[in-house]
Write an enzyme that holds these catalytic residues in place. Structure first.
Site, PDB file in Angstrom:
ATOM      1  N   ARG A  44       0.843  -1.206   0.000  1.00  0.00           N
ATOM      2  CA  ARG A  44       0.000   0.000   0.000  1.00  0.00           C
ATOM      3  C   ARG A  44       0.868   1.243   0.000  1.00  0.00           C
ATOM      4  NH1 ARG A  44      -4.797   0.301   4.279  1.00  0.00           N
ATOM      5  NH2 ARG A  44      -3.045   0.792   5.637  1.00  0.00           N
ATOM      6  N   THR A  48      -1.645   7.443  -0.271  1.00  0.00           N
ATOM      7  CA  THR A  48      -2.936   7.241  -0.946  1.00  0.00           C
ATOM      8  C   THR A  48      -3.666   5.994  -0.451  1.00  0.00           C
ATOM      9  OG1 THR A  48      -1.995   5.869  -2.682  1.00  0.00           O
ATOM     10  CG2 THR A  48      -1.958   8.258  -3.054  1.00  0.00           C
ATOM     11  N   ASP A  97       0.449  -3.738  11.929  1.00  0.00           N
ATOM     12  CA  ASP A  97       0.941  -4.036  10.581  1.00  0.00           C
ATOM     13  C   ASP A  97       1.287  -5.518  10.504  1.00  0.00           C
ATOM     14  OD1 ASP A  97       2.766  -4.446   8.352  1.00  0.00           O
ATOM     15  OD2 ASP A  97       2.722  -2.274   8.150  1.00  0.00           O
TER      16      ASP A  97
HETATM   17  C1  PRP Z   1      -1.248  -4.978   4.085  1.00  0.00           C
HETATM   18  C2  PRP Z   1      -2.078  -6.244   4.141  1.00  0.00           C
HETATM   19  C3  PRP Z   1      -2.913  -6.143   2.901  1.00  0.00           C
HETATM   20  C4  PRP Z   1      -3.163  -4.643   2.800  1.00  0.00           C
HETATM   21  C5  PRP Z   1      -4.547  -4.362   3.298  1.00  0.00           C
HETATM   22  O1  PRP Z   1      -0.181  -5.127   3.236  1.00  0.00           O
HETATM   23  O2  PRP Z   1      -1.305  -7.403   4.216  1.00  0.00           O
HETATM   24  O3  PRP Z   1      -2.278  -6.634   1.728  1.00  0.00           O
HETATM   25  O4  PRP Z   1      -2.188  -4.013   3.627  1.00  0.00           O
HETATM   26  O5  PRP Z   1      -4.888  -3.035   3.113  1.00  0.00           O
HETATM   27  P1  PRP Z   1      -6.026  -2.594   2.087  1.00  0.00           P
HETATM   28  O6  PRP Z   1      -7.205  -3.474   2.305  1.00  0.00           O
HETATM   29  O7  PRP Z   1      -6.263  -1.168   2.478  1.00  0.00           O
HETATM   30  O8  PRP Z   1      -5.483  -2.712   0.694  1.00  0.00           O
HETATM   31  P2  PRP Z   1       0.986  -4.022   3.114  1.00  0.00           P
HETATM   32  O9  PRP Z   1       0.646  -3.067   2.034  1.00  0.00           O
HETATM   33  O10 PRP Z   1       1.246  -3.450   4.462  1.00  0.00           O
HETATM   34  O11 PRP Z   1       2.216  -4.851   2.590  1.00  0.00           O
HETATM   35  P3  PRP Z   1       3.084  -6.004   3.292  1.00  0.00           P
HETATM   36  O12 PRP Z   1       2.215  -7.218   3.382  1.00  0.00           O
HETATM   37  O13 PRP Z   1       4.220  -6.184   2.356  1.00  0.00           O
HETATM   38  O14 PRP Z   1       3.530  -5.520   4.654  1.00  0.00           O
HETATM   39  N1  URA Z   2      -2.396  -3.396   6.668  1.00  0.00           N
HETATM   40  C1  URA Z   2      -2.048  -3.917   7.874  1.00  0.00           C
HETATM   41  O1  URA Z   2      -1.062  -4.668   7.983  1.00  0.00           O
HETATM   42  N2  URA Z   2      -2.799  -3.593   8.941  1.00  0.00           N
HETATM   43  C2  URA Z   2      -3.869  -2.800   8.853  1.00  0.00           C
HETATM   44  O2  URA Z   2      -4.530  -2.552   9.877  1.00  0.00           O
HETATM   45  C3  URA Z   2      -4.217  -2.270   7.591  1.00  0.00           C
HETATM   46  C4  URA Z   2      -3.462  -2.602   6.515  1.00  0.00           C
END
Ligand code: PRP
Ligand code: URA
Length: 210
Positions: free
Chosen positions: A104, A108, A201
């Protein structure tokens, strides 16, 4: 028709509470994610079709049931989804695994794709997408859109640990043949689009990158 299933098994609820606790360390967090994924997979595959087969027992021929129909593929959204793959493979060891990398954008909150690698026959498989967090829904919608572009026309099962109501609504509005399995539906999102109360996270807690 798209559906939402909230897990109510006591073991799932218990393990999710451990994951929510900010004092839970990487090892325990990772183990709980994998164990919950296995328990959820049991629920998410409840409707797999069965076919009759004859099995020779040591005594006689028995009419038995075997899973039939499309083969399965599990698709983790990297990174955090990787933490749920082993749990699914514990139950379905022959499943193929496709990878979808996205993160993400911090401002944004939109998903930024960076990698994809699917089994060649992904279009002919029942797909189980795994990702611990369904927050805004952007990442899962991007995954579903990608899978549709790869020819997946049937139902797509989405296994998450925690979902925000906003994200669920967005996913249901985006595709009418998705089935969301979640351990909890939380209160909502904060200003940084993190789930409240959530578990923080997920990727950082699984991989120890906080
Ligand atoms: C997190 C999570 C999802 C996303 C959810 O990933 O594992 O993929 O955010 O958020 P959304 O529903 O608003 O799209 P992140 O982008 O933190 O990446 P990572 O798994 O590499 O830490
Ligand atoms: N991604 C995460 O890992 N945690 C949240 O709460 C939202 C997005």
């Amino acid at each position: 028709m798209a559906t939402v299933h909230e897990m109510d098994h006591p073991l799932i609820k218990h393990k999710l509470s451990l994951m929510r606790d900010k004092t839970t360390g990487v090892k325990e967090f990772r183990e709980a994610a994998s164990e919950i994924a296995m328990l959820m997979c049991y629920e998410a595959t409840r409707d797999l079709p069965l076919a009759d087969v004859d099995v020779e027992t040591p005594i006689c021929t028995a009419r038995c049931k075997q899973v039939s129909g499309k083969k399965l593929a599990v698709v983790p959204i990297l990174r955090a989804g990787l933490g749920m793959v082993d749990g699914v493979l514990d139950l379905i060891p022959a499943a193929r695994v496709g990878h979808l990398g996205m993160y993400r954008n911090e401002e944004t909150h939109e998903p930024v794709p960076y990698y994809d690698k699917m089994p060649e026959d992904i279009a002919n498989r029942t797909v189980l997408v795994v990702d611990p967090m369904l927050a805004t829904g952007g990442s899962i919608i991007s995954a579903v859109t990608y899978l549709r572009s790869r020819g997946v026309t049937g139902e797509i099962k989405l296994m998450v640990l925690v979902a925000a109501p906003e994200g669920i609504d967005a996913v249901l509005a985006a595709d009418d043949n998705v089935h969301i399995y979640t351990c909890a539906i939380d209160e909502g999102l904060n200003s940084a689009a993190y789930i409240v109360p959530g578990l923080g996270d997920a990727g950082d807690r699984i991989f120890g990158t906080e």
